[in-house]
Design a protein around this motif. Structure first.
Motif, short mmCIF file in Angstrom:
data_model
loop_
_atom_site.label_atom_id
_atom_site.label_comp_id
_atom_site.label_asym_id
_atom_site.label_seq_id
_atom_site.Cartn_x
_atom_site.Cartn_y
_atom_site.Cartn_z
N SER A 286 0.84 -1.20 0.00
CA SER A 286 0.00 0.00 0.00
C SER A 286 0.88 1.25 0.00
O SER A 286 1.66 1.49 0.92
N CYS B 122 -0.14 4.25 0.37
CA CYS B 122 -0.58 5.18 1.42
C CYS B 122 -0.02 4.75 2.78
O CYS B 122 0.33 5.60 3.61
N GLN C 252 -9.59 -5.63 4.61
CA GLN C 252 -9.99 -4.23 4.82
C GLN C 252 -11.51 -4.06 4.81
O GLN C 252 -12.03 -3.03 5.23
N PHE D 174 -9.97 1.24 4.08
CA PHE D 174 -8.66 1.56 3.53
C PHE D 174 -7.58 1.42 4.60
O PHE D 174 -7.84 1.70 5.79
N VAL D 175 -6.38 1.06 4.19
CA VAL D 175 -5.21 1.29 5.02
C VAL D 175 -4.53 2.53 4.44
O VAL D 175 -4.67 2.80 3.24
N GLU E 164 -6.81 8.24 6.86
CA GLU E 164 -6.34 9.13 5.79
C GLU E 164 -4.85 9.47 6.00
O GLU E 164 -4.49 10.22 6.90
N SER E 165 -4.05 8.93 5.09
CA SER E 165 -2.60 9.03 5.27
C SER E 165 -2.09 10.48 5.39
O SER E 165 -1.21 10.76 6.20
N GLN F 264 -3.29 8.55 -7.03
CA GLN F 264 -3.53 7.32 -6.24
C GLN F 264 -5.00 6.86 -6.25
O GLN F 264 -5.27 5.68 -6.47
N ASN G 123 -6.34 2.94 -7.32
CA ASN G 123 -6.53 2.14 -6.11
C ASN G 123 -7.14 0.77 -6.44
O ASN G 123 -7.83 0.62 -7.45
N ARG H 209 -9.65 -0.96 -5.28
CA ARG H 209 -11.09 -1.13 -5.47
C ARG H 209 -11.56 -0.55 -6.80
O ARG H 209 -12.52 -1.05 -7.41
#
Ligand SMILES: N[C@@H](CCC(=O)N[C@@H](CS)C(=O)NCC(=O)O)C(=O)O
Length: 219
Positions: free
Chosen positions: A18, A20, A47, A60-61, A75-76, A115, A119, A121
């Motif tokens: 990932s 993020c 997830q 999300f991660v 949220e990164s 990103q 992603n 998904r």
């Protein structure tokens, strides 16, 4: 899994590949924050588990649990900003407002424009034979613009001579672009920064291949 940190360390929910999660892994290392990593296997859809959706409702991660107050953050970019505000060692944003705006523009270009459309998904929503061309196209569109921004702002790092969030988001996204088959040599400033940043221990240690959940054949 639990929504609060049970040990004395902050917890990062992460997946090795990932981008993020990689961002936050680097920020934690630059700030020398000891932490525990809990692995969420995206290919096994962990997830989307009921338990994990309580931690991160978007599925999300990364997610981050602060051991000092038991609160969970998602949220990164907001996790990095939070770390920057609460752990002042090794600032991730420049002091000068103009430079801060440039860093944020570069961060947003990666985190909002490239990103999200590449992603997992989103890719899973496309027919399988369309995924690779899709990811390559949107990465190329994004890096074309990022290269022209970096030509003006980069010195040692993406914006001037201090390492910032702009560098942190850049490296994982380039790594993904290479996986998607993008020829990065047409973006010389991006490529130079990627090469030099990748050699720093914080980026190297946070690399997907160095993660505990990385399968042996990819190490
Ligand atoms: N805006 C979010 C995006 C997080 C995100 O997209 N994470 C990806 C991995 S990089 C993920 O968990 N994807 C799971 C999926 O698409 O099902 C952030 O910056 O944290």
């Amino acid at each position: 899994m639990s929504t609060t940190a049970t040990a004395n360390l902050p917890v990062l929910y992460s997946y090795f590949r990932s981008s993020c999660s990689w961002r936050v892994r680097v920020a934690l290392k630059l700030k020398k924050i000891d932490h525990e990593i809990r692995y969420i296997n995206l290919l096994k859809n962990e997830q989307r588990s009921e338990e994990y959706l309580k931690i991160s409702p978007f599925g999300f991660v990364p997610a981050f649990v602060d051991n000092r107050n038991g609160k969970t953050l998602i949220e990164s970019v907001s996790i990095m900003e939070y770390l920057d505000e609460t752990y002042p060692e090794f600032p991730l944003l420049p002091k000068d407002p103009q430079d801060r705006a440039t860093v944020r523009a570069l961060v947003q270009a990666v985190a909002m424009d490239i990103q999200p459309v590449t992603n997992l998904r989103v890719l899973r929503y496309l027919e399988e034979d369309k995924r690779s061309a899709w990811s390559k196209h949107w990465s190329e569109e994004g890096f074309k613009a990022i290269e022209s921004l970096l030509v003006k702002s980069a010195k040692t790092f993406s914006v001037g001579d201090s390492l910032t969030m702009a560098d942190i988001v850049l490296v994982p996204q380039v790594y993904n672009a290479v996986r998607f088959g993008v020829d990065m040599s047409v973006y010389p400033t991006v490529s130079r920064l990627y090469r030099e940043l990748s050699e720093l221990p914080e980026f190297h240690e946070a690399h997907p291949s160095r993660q505990g959940d990385c399968p042996p054949e990819l190490r």
